[in-house]
Structures are given as structure tokens and as C-alpha cells.
Design a protein around this motif. Structure first.
Motif, PDB file in Angstrom:
ATOM      1  N   VAL A  69       0.816  -1.216   0.000  1.00 13.17           N
ATOM      2  CA  VAL A  69       0.000   0.000   0.000  1.00 13.17           C
ATOM      3  C   VAL A  69       0.852   1.270   0.000  1.00 13.17           C
ATOM      4  CG1 VAL A  69      -1.983  -1.122   1.094  1.00 13.17           C
ATOM      5  CG2 VAL A  69      -0.264  -0.008   2.533  1.00 13.17           C
ATOM      6  N   GLU A  70       2.166   1.119   0.229  1.00 18.65           N
ATOM      7  CA  GLU A  70       3.051   2.283   0.236  1.00 18.65           C
ATOM      8  C   GLU A  70       4.484   1.792   0.086  1.00 18.65           C
ATOM      9  OE1 GLU A  70       3.910   6.148   3.080  1.00 18.65           O
ATOM     10  OE2 GLU A  70       3.339   4.272   4.038  1.00 18.65           O
ATOM     11  N   SER A  71       5.324   2.568  -0.619  1.00 19.18           N
ATOM     12  CA  SER A  71       6.733   2.205  -0.746  1.00 19.18           C
ATOM     13  C   SER A  71       7.563   3.457  -1.012  1.00 19.18           C
ATOM     14  CB  SER A  71       6.935   1.183  -1.869  1.00 19.18           C
ATOM     15  OG  SER A  71       6.614   1.746  -3.116  1.00 19.18           O
ATOM     16  N   GLY A  72       8.863   3.329  -0.772  1.00 15.55           N
ATOM     17  CA  GLY A  72       9.775   4.430  -1.038  1.00 15.55           C
ATOM     18  C   GLY A  72      11.212   3.955  -0.958  1.00 15.55           C
ATOM     19  N   CYS A  73      12.127   4.737  -1.529  1.00 19.70           N
ATOM     20  CA  CYS A  73      13.545   4.374  -1.526  1.00 19.70           C
ATOM     21  C   CYS A  73      14.393   5.639  -1.618  1.00 19.70           C
ATOM     22  CB  CYS A  73      13.860   3.439  -2.697  1.00 19.70           C
ATOM     23  SG  CYS A  73      15.522   2.754  -2.662  1.00 19.70           S
ATOM     24  N   GLN A  74      15.509   5.617  -0.910  1.00 19.09           N
ATOM     25  CA  GLN A  74      16.502   6.688  -0.990  1.00 19.09           C
ATOM     26  C   GLN A  74      17.817   6.063  -1.451  1.00 19.09           C
ATOM     27  OE1 GLN A  74      16.091   7.736   3.128  1.00 19.09           O
ATOM     28  NE2 GLN A  74      14.906   9.544   2.624  1.00 19.09           N
ATOM     29  N   TYR A  75      18.498   6.743  -2.351  1.00 16.01           N
ATOM     30  CA  TYR A  75      19.715   6.224  -2.964  1.00 16.01           C
ATOM     31  C   TYR A  75      20.906   7.064  -2.512  1.00 16.01           C
ATOM     32  CZ  TYR A  75      16.051   4.245  -5.845  1.00 16.01           C
ATOM     33  OH  TYR A  75      14.918   3.595  -6.271  1.00 16.01           O
ATOM     34  N   PHE A  76      21.988   6.397  -2.104  1.00 15.76           N
ATOM     35  CA  PHE A  76      23.153   7.100  -1.584  1.00 15.76           C
ATOM     36  C   PHE A  76      24.402   6.881  -2.439  1.00 15.76           C
ATOM     37  CE2 PHE A  76      20.408   6.105   2.058  1.00 15.76           C
ATOM     38  CZ  PHE A  76      20.086   7.392   2.442  1.00 15.76           C
ATOM     39  N   SER A  77      24.574   5.668  -2.962  1.00 14.95           N
ATOM     40  CA  SER A  77      25.720   5.383  -3.821  1.00 14.95           C
ATOM     41  C   SER A  77      25.333   4.296  -4.823  1.00 14.95           C
ATOM     42  CB  SER A  77      26.938   4.949  -2.989  1.00 14.95           C
ATOM     43  OG  SER A  77      26.654   3.793  -2.231  1.00 14.95           O
ATOM     44  N   GLU A  78      26.066   4.227  -5.904  1.00 12.09           N
ATOM     45  CA  GLU A  78      25.718   3.312  -6.988  1.00 12.09           C
ATOM     46  C   GLU A  78      26.089   1.870  -6.678  1.00 12.09           C
ATOM     47  OE1 GLU A  78      27.662   4.839 -10.476  1.00 12.09           O
ATOM     48  OE2 GLU A  78      26.058   6.272 -10.841  1.00 12.09           O
ATOM     49  N   ILE A  79      25.283   0.987  -7.223  1.00 12.98           N
ATOM     50  CA  ILE A  79      25.570  -0.442  -7.264  1.00 12.98           C
ATOM     51  C   ILE A  79      25.479  -0.821  -8.736  1.00 12.98           C
ATOM     52  CG2 ILE A  79      24.719  -2.728  -6.635  1.00 12.98           C
ATOM     53  CD1 ILE A  79      23.599  -1.520  -4.090  1.00 12.98           C
ATOM     54  N   ALA A  80      26.355  -1.722  -9.174  1.00 15.75           N
ATOM     55  CA  ALA A  80      26.361  -2.092 -10.588  1.00 15.75           C
ATOM     56  C   ALA A  80      26.716  -3.566 -10.755  1.00 15.75           C
ATOM     57  CB  ALA A  80      27.352  -1.232 -11.362  1.00 15.75           C
ATOM     58  N   TYR A  81      26.362  -4.100 -11.913  1.00 14.07           N
ATOM     59  CA  TYR A  81      26.765  -5.450 -12.277  1.00 14.07           C
ATOM     60  C   TYR A  81      28.230  -5.415 -12.678  1.00 14.07           C
ATOM     61  CZ  TYR A  81      27.290  -9.745 -14.862  1.00 14.07           C
ATOM     62  OH  TYR A  81      27.734 -10.965 -15.300  1.00 14.07           O
ATOM     63  N   PRO A  82      29.045  -6.383 -12.349  1.00 18.82           N
ATOM     64  CA  PRO A  82      28.793  -7.553 -11.519  1.00 18.82           C
ATOM     65  C   PRO A  82      29.179  -7.245 -10.069  1.00 18.82           C
ATOM     66  CG  PRO A  82      30.908  -7.814 -12.599  1.00 18.82           C
ATOM     67  CD  PRO A  82      30.356  -6.461 -12.998  1.00 18.82           C
ATOM     68  N   GLN A  83      28.249  -7.310  -9.195  1.00 21.21           N
ATOM     69  CA  GLN A  83      28.512  -7.000  -7.795  1.00 21.21           C
ATOM     70  C   GLN A  83      27.574  -7.839  -6.933  1.00 21.21           C
ATOM     71  OE1 GLN A  83      28.061  -2.789  -7.131  1.00 21.21           O
ATOM     72  NE2 GLN A  83      29.260  -2.835  -5.268  1.00 21.21           N
ATOM     73  N   LYS A  84      28.082  -8.355  -5.850  1.00 22.15           N
ATOM     74  CA  LYS A  84      27.236  -9.019  -4.867  1.00 22.15           C
ATOM     75  C   LYS A  84      26.817  -7.975  -3.842  1.00 22.15           C
ATOM     76  CE  LYS A  84      28.918 -13.711  -5.232  1.00 22.15           C
ATOM     77  NZ  LYS A  84      29.577 -14.826  -4.555  1.00 22.15           N
ATOM     78  N   ILE A  85      25.558  -8.082  -3.422  1.00 22.06           N
ATOM     79  CA  ILE A  85      25.047  -7.146  -2.429  1.00 22.06           C
ATOM     80  C   ILE A  85      24.370  -7.925  -1.307  1.00 22.06           C
ATOM     81  CG2 ILE A  85      24.765  -5.169  -3.961  1.00 22.06           C
ATOM     82  CD1 ILE A  85      21.838  -5.886  -4.279  1.00 22.06           C
ATOM     83  N   ASP A  86      24.342  -7.317  -0.139  1.00 19.07           N
ATOM     84  CA  ASP A  86      23.620  -7.844   1.005  1.00 19.07           C
ATOM     85  C   ASP A  86      22.401  -6.965   1.219  1.00 19.07           C
ATOM     86  OD1 ASP A  86      25.562  -9.827   1.593  1.00 19.07           O
ATOM     87  OD2 ASP A  86      26.790  -8.320   2.607  1.00 19.07           O
ATOM     88  N   ILE A  87      21.254  -7.613   1.413  1.00 20.01           N
ATOM     89  CA  ILE A  87      20.020  -6.880   1.661  1.00 20.01           C
ATOM     90  C   ILE A  87      19.671  -7.042   3.129  1.00 20.01           C
ATOM     91  CG2 ILE A  87      17.595  -6.580   1.038  1.00 20.01           C
ATOM     92  CD1 ILE A  87      18.281  -8.074  -1.591  1.00 20.01           C
ATOM     93  N   GLY A  88      19.671  -5.930   3.856  1.00 26.60           N
ATOM     94  CA  GLY A  88      19.301  -5.939   5.266  1.00 26.60           C
ATOM     95  C   GLY A  88      17.805  -5.732   5.410  1.00 26.60           C
ATOM     96  N   LEU A  89      17.205  -6.409   6.395  1.00 25.93           N
ATOM     97  CA  LEU A  89      15.760  -6.347   6.618  1.00 25.93           C
ATOM     98  C   LEU A  89      15.475  -6.160   8.099  1.00 25.93           C
ATOM     99  CD1 LEU A  89      12.743  -6.858   5.804  1.00 25.93           C
ATOM    100  CD2 LEU A  89      13.247  -9.312   5.987  1.00 25.93           C
ATOM    101  N   ARG A  90      14.511  -5.311   8.374  1.00 23.90           N
ATOM    102  CA  ARG A  90      13.981  -5.131   9.722  1.00 23.90           C
ATOM    103  C   ARG A  90      12.521  -4.744   9.608  1.00 23.90           C
ATOM    104  NH1 ARG A  90      17.358   0.415  10.431  1.00 23.90           N
ATOM    105  NH2 ARG A  90      15.849   1.799   9.452  1.00 23.90           N
ATOM    106  N   VAL A  91      11.802  -4.771  10.713  1.00 19.09           N
ATOM    107  CA  VAL A  91      10.413  -4.316  10.759  1.00 19.09           C
ATOM    108  C   VAL A  91      10.385  -3.028  11.556  1.00 19.09           C
ATOM    109  CG1 VAL A  91       8.124  -4.812  11.721  1.00 19.09           C
ATOM    110  CG2 VAL A  91       9.339  -6.566  10.431  1.00 19.09           C
ATOM    111  N   GLY A  92       9.874  -1.963  10.941  1.00 24.43           N
ATOM    112  CA  GLY A  92       9.789  -0.665  11.599  1.00 24.43           C
ATOM    113  C   GLY A  92       8.495  -0.464  12.354  1.00 24.43           C
ATOM    114  N   HIS A  93       7.433  -1.124  11.895  1.00 21.23           N
ATOM    115  CA  HIS A  93       6.124  -1.019  12.564  1.00 21.23           C
ATOM    116  C   HIS A  93       5.335  -2.290  12.290  1.00 21.23           C
ATOM    117  CE1 HIS A  93       2.388   0.639  14.109  1.00 21.23           C
ATOM    118  NE2 HIS A  93       1.800   0.151  13.031  1.00 21.23           N
ATOM    119  N   LEU A  94       4.670  -2.769  13.332  1.00 15.21           N
ATOM    120  CA  LEU A  94       3.844  -3.962  13.211  1.00 15.21           C
ATOM    121  C   LEU A  94       2.465  -3.650  13.784  1.00 15.21           C
ATOM    122  CD1 LEU A  94       3.800  -6.944  12.397  1.00 15.21           C
ATOM    123  CD2 LEU A  94       4.643  -7.509  14.682  1.00 15.21           C
ATOM    124  N   GLY A  95       1.456  -3.749  12.924  1.00 10.49           N
ATOM    125  CA  GLY A  95       0.081  -3.488  13.340  1.00 10.49           C
ATOM    126  C   GLY A  95      -0.715  -4.771  13.430  1.00 10.49           C
TER     127      GLY A  95
END
Length: 152
Positions: A69-95
Motif C-alpha cells: 500500500v506504500e513504498s519508497g527508496c533513498q539512494y546514496f551510492s551506486e551499485i552495478a553489475y557484476p557485484q554481490k550485495i547484502d540486503i538488510g531487513l527489519r520491521v519498523g512497525h507492526l500493526g
């Protein structure tokens, strides 16, 4: 009128769960970096991988499904192929029937986020599409990711 505070990238230790992704050739755009729309695909894949691995979501036959129902993203530095990335996850609010997932992309080995974003899911009945309370399995998996707020 004061200017809004400029966002700053989070540190890796602000996230509770990580998944690794290998960027793909097709993820790059004509400017030589990962296209902004692909970041949302990475976010969605990380959340669903966590939920499936924790037996919190049956994507094919479960009674509940999450609708964004809602999404957003802020970008700080570039990522490009070929590169491995780690995706961090947390919960900011739980209803009762909703959750705000907060995610960040880190170049492997980097301590600060290259991008960070969020999306809010409202969980609904698969058939009626009406909001419903989170199942116990889903709630337990999400509580494990809740962002701990430091005392002020």
C-alpha cells in the motif's frame, strides 16, 4: 520554514536479517548502474525469502496475502553489475493487519547502505481481499525483526 533533514545511510548493524544477491547483467541500465526499479525487486525478494524460510507465508495456498500500500527508496551510492550485495531487513512497525518493512542494500563488505527503502504490506484474505489479523506464524516471524528503539 526550515529545510527537511537530509537523509543519511544506515549502518549495517541497524538490520536484523540479511540475504545475499548477485546482481545480474539485465539489472544495469544505460547509465551503467542498477536501475532504480530493480531495487524494489530486491526488496520484495528479500522479504518473501525471509517469510517463506520462516514458515510465515504460503505463497501458493495460504489464506493470507500481503498487498503493498506504500513504498519508497533513498539512494546514496551506486551499485552495478557484476557485484554481490547484502540486503538488510527489519520491521519498523507492526500493526494488527499491516507491517512496515525497512530494507537496505549494502555492497558486500560495506558498513553503510548504498540505498534504503521501505514498503508497507496490509495482509488480506486471499479470496475477499479484506484486511485480516496477522496469523500467529506471520506475527512471530515479524516480531523477530522489529526495530528496537533506543531510549531517549
Amino acid at each position: 520554514m526550515s529545510k527537511p533533514k537530509k537523509p543519511t545511510p544506515d549502518a549495517r548493524d541497524h538490520y536484523k536479517f540479511f540475504s545475499e544477491v548477485q546482481t545480474r547483467w539485465e539489472d544495469n541500465d544505460i547509465y551503467g548502474h542498477i536501475n532504480n526499479a530493480v531495487y524494489y525487486s530486491y526488496f520484495d525478494s528479500a522479504v518473501n525469502a525471509y517469510l517463506i524460510a520462516n514458515d510465515a507465508l504460503n505463497i501458493h495456498e495460504g489464506d493470507e496475502i500481503g498487498l503493498v500500500v506504500e513504498s519508497g527508496c533513498q539512494y546514496f551510492s551506486e551499485i552495478a553489475y557484476p557485484q554481490k550485495i547484502d540486503i538488510g531487513l527489519r520491521v519498523g512497525h507492526l500493526g494488527n493487519s499491516s507491517v512496515r518493512y525497512e530494507l537496505a542494500l549494502f555492497a558486500q563488505g560495506a558498513e553503510t547502505a548504498a540505498a534504503q527503502g521501505f514498503f508497507t504490506h496490509v495482509y488480506v484474505d486471499r479470496t475477499s481481499r479484506r484486511p485480516q489479523a496477522l496469523s500467529l506464524n506471520l506475527r512471530n516471524a515479524l516480531e523477530a525483526l522489529l526495530l528496537e528503539v533506543a531510549d531517549s
